[in-house]
Write a protein that holds these residues in place. Structure first.
Motif, PDB file in Angstrom:
ATOM      1  N   THR A  57       0.726  -1.229  -0.111  1.00 55.82           N
ATOM      2  CA  THR A  57       0.045  -0.023   0.086  1.00 55.82           C
ATOM      3  C   THR A  57       0.848   1.355   0.115  1.00 55.82           C
ATOM      4  N   LYS A  58       2.063   1.164   0.098  1.00 50.79           N
ATOM      5  CA  LYS A  58       3.012   2.349   0.188  1.00 50.79           C
ATOM      6  C   LYS A  58       3.039   3.161  -0.860  1.00 50.79           C
ATOM      7  N   ASN A  84       0.812   2.442  -3.504  1.00 47.06           N
ATOM      8  CA  ASN A  84      -0.680   2.646  -3.849  1.00 47.06           C
ATOM      9  C   ASN A  84      -1.459   2.331  -2.915  1.00 47.06           C
ATOM     10  N   PRO A  85      -1.948   3.294  -1.861  1.00 41.06           N
ATOM     11  CA  PRO A  85      -2.836   2.970  -0.714  1.00 41.06           C
ATOM     12  C   PRO A  85      -4.127   2.316  -1.126  1.00 41.06           C
ATOM     13  N   ASN A  86      -4.559   2.341  -2.338  1.00 44.46           N
ATOM     14  CA  ASN A  86      -5.822   1.953  -2.705  1.00 44.46           C
ATOM     15  C   ASN A  86      -5.690   0.681  -3.493  1.00 44.46           C
ATOM     16  N   THR A  87      -4.811  -0.103  -3.319  1.00 40.23           N
ATOM     17  CA  THR A  87      -4.619  -1.319  -4.046  1.00 40.23           C
ATOM     18  C   THR A  87      -5.560  -2.525  -3.469  1.00 40.23           C
TER      19      THR A  87
END
Length: 500
Positions: free
Chosen positions: A144-145, A147-150
């Motif tokens: 998530t670093k 891409n927080p919305n992964t």
């Protein structure tokens, strides 16, 4: 026994045992599954499940590591993981399709329906054995670093199912919560072990809107909440028994909320240990290695919480041992009535041991004109590490009723060491033994805006008895103190206080 009764007895035994006497076992390797680190076995495992579902049966995972994407568990099927068997999630987002979720919150919030093992509207399903479910959640594709919305799949996602049994297995390394059960009825989880520290938001076990629940003999160690009950639909959590468990966390160990729209009723939590996590790494943003809260009960979105019994619990090394909050965040869902205000009424604690706590006391707080009611504590043993300073005794504690409920919604240090109680009607303390291990000028108890308080058999060690209790802006309090030492109590605008 007469001969004519034997056939009837035999038929009765058959009916009680059900079709399981004739249930067939199906080995996943007979349907093409292989131990190959590059092979997604999901299609072969699904073929095995589909075959077993025709008449009901057991899908057997033999010893070995089998890489897989999402599989869909169906009615009358048992998934059995033999000793040394591992189902491991594949590192491919395409292998985890979005499943339809019928729980009301899903349609309004867009929450993910991705999972390694999924079941919906199924009956008589089980996951058992001595094997392991490994979500592979530490893989970089779930990071998530960057891409927080992964997309991050759950380990287990069980929605709207009846007669669910999860027993014996070991679960680890989910990309999301390890287990999520929504709107299930007759749910039994026993003898499982969970170690979930692979990613952020790594809960161990989440129960949402389920009824008739038994959780026993489990060991759960999670980076986020260990055992979390939510009520985000229109059923609420009712008739639940949790016993003989060991819970560890970097967040909350035993929790109601934060999703709390309908309610939590008729729940028993007993004979369990809450301790510090064994994990050496932390993903949780608060970086509280010892864990934030032991027992965390919150109604913030209109939930009714009542008839909760908590007994024989040991809490060791949590920053905040007990947190009870009636708030007014009112996060809306499709089933939340406009303007609904929740309630907390009827929580009973007995035989609670608290040691090695942080600087935060147990907190029980409503908000102005909205009181928590009918709370009792009996046979409570507290060892507090101390460490407060003089300025902590005059801290102003904000209400923050509309914020996310949790111990960090207030300041980490509150103006009490043992209990901070505010906006409560009807609270009783029977036989509380409080020991202060290091210097701390704060009172052991602070009562603010309390009505109908009774305290019996208080014993305090390690601090001066002078002003060990502060009560302000309150009325109708009775203190049965040994020797009737009125100097233990400091009163500020308190009415009808009786000291015996």
């Amino acid at each position: 026994m007469t001969k004519h009764l034997l056939p009837s007895l035999f038929l009765l035994i058959i009916s009680l045992c059900g079709s399981s006497l004739y249930a067939q076992s199906y080995l996943i390797t007979d349907f093409g599954a292989k131990e190959d680190p590059k092979l997604n076995n999901a299609v072969f495992i699904q073929k095995t499940i589909d075959k077993a579902a025709i008449k009901g049966g057991t899908v057997v995972v033999p010893a070995g590591t089998f890489i897989t994407g999402s599989i869909h568990l169906k009615s009358n099927v048992t998934l059995q993981l033999n000793k040394n068997a591992i189902l491991k999630g594949i590192a491919s987002k395409e292998a985890y399709p979005s499943f339809p979720i019928l729980h009301p919150l899903h349609t309004t919030s867009g929450q993910s329906g991705h999972a390694l093992i999924y079941a919906s509207q199924a009956r008589n399903i089980s996951i058992t054995g001595e094997g392991t479910i490994d979500g592979n959640g530490e893989d970089p594709i779930f990071d998530t670093k960057s891409n927080p919305n992964t997309m991050r799949p759950y380990g287990l996602l069980i929605d709207g199912c009846t007669n669910v049994t999860i027993s014996g297995i070991y679960m680890q390394n989910s990309a999301m919560w390890m287990q999520r059960y929504l709107n299930c009825n007759f749910l039994r989880i026993t003898g499982i072990k969970v170690f979930n520290h692979a990613n952020i938001n790594n809960d161990g076990l989440d129960i949402d809107d389920c009824q008739n629940v038994i959780i026993s003999d489990c060991i759960i160690d999670a980076d986020d909440d260990a055992l979390c009950f939510k009520s985000e639909g229109d059923h609420g959590v009712r008739n639940a028994v949790i016993t003989n468990c060991i819970l560890a966390t970097h967040a909350s160990a035993f929790k109601f909320g934060t999703g709390s729209t309908t309610g939590f009723e008729d729940i028993q939590f007993s004979n369990s240990v809450i301790r510090q996590s064994l994990a050496t790494n932390m993903k949780h943003p608060f970086k509280q290695k010892s864990g934030l809260t032991g027992i965390d009960i919150a109604s913030s979105d209109g939930a009714v919480i009542r008839n909760i019994n908590i007994s024989n619990i040991s809490i060791d090394s949590l920053e905040n041992p007990i947190f009870i909050k009636l708030g007014n965040r009112l996060r809306r869902t499709s089933i939340t009535p406009e303007g609904k205000i929740g309630s907390i009424d009827g929580i009973r604690f007995s035989q609670i041991s608290i040691k090695n706590g942080g600087r935060s006391p147990a907190t029980i707080t409503g908000f102005p004109e909205n009181y928590i009611s009918n709370i009792s504590f009996r046979d409570i043993f507290i060892e507090h590490n101390g460490g407060g300073v003089a300025k902590d005794t005059v801290l102003t504690v904000p209400e923050n009723a509309d914020q996310y409920p949790g111990t960090r919604m207030f300041k980490r240090t509150l103006p009490a060491t043992g209990f901070y109680v505010r906006h409560v009607k009807g609270i009783t303390f029977d036989r509380v033994h409080f020991t202060l291990k290091a210097a701390d000028p704060r009172p052991a108890f602070v009562f603010d805006d309390i009505e109908a308080l009774q305290m019996n058999g208080l014993k305090i060690e390690g601090m001066s008895p002078k002003a060990a209790i502060m009560i302000k802006d309150s009325k109708d309090a009775v203190f049965n103190l040994s020797g009737g030492d009125a100097g233990m109590i400091r009163q500020i605008n308190a009415k009808a206080v009786v000291i015996k």
